[in-house]
Design a protein around this motif. Sequence first.
Motif, PDB file in Angstrom:
ATOM      1  N   TYR A  88       0.810  -1.207   0.000  1.00 54.98           N
ATOM      2  CA  TYR A  88       0.000   0.000   0.000  1.00 54.98           C
ATOM      3  C   TYR A  88       0.853   1.271   0.000  1.00 54.98           C
ATOM      4  O   TYR A  88       0.323   2.359   0.136  1.00 54.98           O
ATOM      5  CB  TYR A  88      -0.907   0.032   1.241  1.00 54.98           C
ATOM      6  CG  TYR A  88      -1.988  -1.026   1.214  1.00 54.98           C
ATOM      7  CD1 TYR A  88      -3.083  -0.896   0.372  1.00 54.98           C
ATOM      8  CD2 TYR A  88      -1.915  -2.136   2.041  1.00 54.98           C
ATOM      9  CE1 TYR A  88      -4.072  -1.852   0.348  1.00 54.98           C
ATOM     10  CE2 TYR A  88      -2.914  -3.099   2.035  1.00 54.98           C
ATOM     11  CZ  TYR A  88      -3.986  -2.953   1.184  1.00 54.98           C
ATOM     12  OH  TYR A  88      -4.970  -3.895   1.165  1.00 54.98           O
ATOM     13  N   ALA A 131       2.365   3.034  -2.332  1.00 53.12           N
ATOM     14  CA  ALA A 131       2.028   4.030  -3.354  1.00 53.12           C
ATOM     15  C   ALA A 131       0.734   4.754  -2.992  1.00 53.12           C
ATOM     16  O   ALA A 131       0.629   5.977  -3.149  1.00 53.12           O
ATOM     17  CB  ALA A 131       1.899   3.363  -4.717  1.00 53.12           C
ATOM     18  N   GLU A 132      -0.252   4.039  -2.482  1.00 45.55           N
ATOM     19  CA  GLU A 132      -1.519   4.674  -2.105  1.00 45.55           C
ATOM     20  C   GLU A 132      -1.318   5.622  -0.933  1.00 45.55           C
ATOM     21  O   GLU A 132      -1.886   6.714  -0.891  1.00 45.55           O
ATOM     22  CB  GLU A 132      -2.552   3.610  -1.743  1.00 45.55           C
ATOM     23  CG  GLU A 132      -3.038   2.811  -2.929  1.00 45.55           C
ATOM     24  CD  GLU A 132      -4.041   1.743  -2.518  1.00 45.55           C
ATOM     25  OE1 GLU A 132      -4.708   1.902  -1.475  1.00 45.55           O
ATOM     26  OE2 GLU A 132      -4.149   0.752  -3.263  1.00 45.55           O
ATOM     27  N   ARG A 133      -0.492   5.220   0.034  1.00 40.59           N
ATOM     28  CA  ARG A 133      -0.222   6.088   1.188  1.00 40.59           C
ATOM     29  C   ARG A 133       0.516   7.357   0.734  1.00 40.59           C
ATOM     30  O   ARG A 133       0.244   8.433   1.233  1.00 40.59           O
ATOM     31  CB  ARG A 133       0.601   5.348   2.223  1.00 40.59           C
ATOM     32  CG  ARG A 133      -0.190   4.303   2.968  1.00 40.59           C
ATOM     33  CD  ARG A 133       0.620   3.727   4.132  1.00 40.59           C
ATOM     34  NE  ARG A 133      -0.040   2.577   4.673  1.00 40.59           N
ATOM     35  CZ  ARG A 133       0.489   1.351   4.731  1.00 40.59           C
ATOM     36  NH1 ARG A 133       1.717   1.141   4.318  1.00 40.59           N
ATOM     37  NH2 ARG A 133      -0.204   0.360   5.224  1.00 40.59           N
ATOM     38  N   GLU A 168       0.320   8.846  -2.119  1.00 40.80           N
ATOM     39  CA  GLU A 168      -0.638   9.728  -2.799  1.00 40.80           C
ATOM     40  C   GLU A 168      -1.441  10.543  -1.799  1.00 40.80           C
ATOM     41  O   GLU A 168      -1.763  11.702  -2.043  1.00 40.80           O
ATOM     42  CB  GLU A 168      -1.620   8.912  -3.643  1.00 40.80           C
ATOM     43  CG  GLU A 168      -1.081   8.479  -4.977  1.00 40.80           C
ATOM     44  CD  GLU A 168      -2.132   7.714  -5.771  1.00 40.80           C
ATOM     45  OE1 GLU A 168      -3.339   7.857  -5.491  1.00 40.80           O
ATOM     46  OE2 GLU A 168      -1.729   6.968  -6.692  1.00 40.80           O
ATOM     47  N   ARG A 169      -1.781   9.944  -0.690  1.00 40.72           N
ATOM     48  CA  ARG A 169      -2.583  10.611   0.338  1.00 40.72           C
ATOM     49  C   ARG A 169      -1.727  11.433   1.300  1.00 40.72           C
ATOM     50  O   ARG A 169      -2.256  12.100   2.173  1.00 40.72           O
ATOM     51  CB  ARG A 169      -3.382   9.587   1.128  1.00 40.72           C
ATOM     52  CG  ARG A 169      -4.449   8.923   0.315  1.00 40.72           C
ATOM     53  CD  ARG A 169      -5.337   8.079   1.206  1.00 40.72           C
ATOM     54  NE  ARG A 169      -5.808   6.942   0.462  1.00 40.72           N
ATOM     55  CZ  ARG A 169      -5.749   5.665   0.831  1.00 40.72           C
ATOM     56  NH1 ARG A 169      -5.219   5.362   1.988  1.00 40.72           N
ATOM     57  NH2 ARG A 169      -6.210   4.719   0.086  1.00 40.72           N
ATOM     58  N   GLY A 227       4.884   5.604   3.460  1.00 38.22           N
ATOM     59  CA  GLY A 227       4.877   5.446   2.019  1.00 38.22           C
ATOM     60  C   GLY A 227       6.129   5.936   1.461  1.00 38.22           C
ATOM     61  O   GLY A 227       6.817   5.674   0.618  1.00 38.22           O
TER      62      GLY A 227
END
Length: 89
Positions: free
Chosen positions: A77, A79-81, A83-84, A89
């Motif tokens: 996860y 990449a998703e972290r 982004e947020r 991340g």
Amino acid sequence: MTTVTLTSNGQVVIPKLICDQLHWQAGHELVVEVTAAGVLLTSKPQAKPLRLESLRGFLKQDAQPVGLEELCLPVDYAAERAERGQPGG
């Protein structure tokens, strides 16, 4: 057409021939509804327990199935972290 008589206790006996045709036996639950035409008597819907086999294929998809090896890979996860803007991340 069959005629039945209401007893002093408000009970009606359903003739055996009709019970046999409808597969109603002693203890069978019925639903009684008052309608504009009179009284409607129907079988109570039976809740059937779901069996695992009955669920097979209920989620349809157009994509190719995921192989077991890919399915068992760890999930990343990061990449998703990122982004947020979350840590880790």
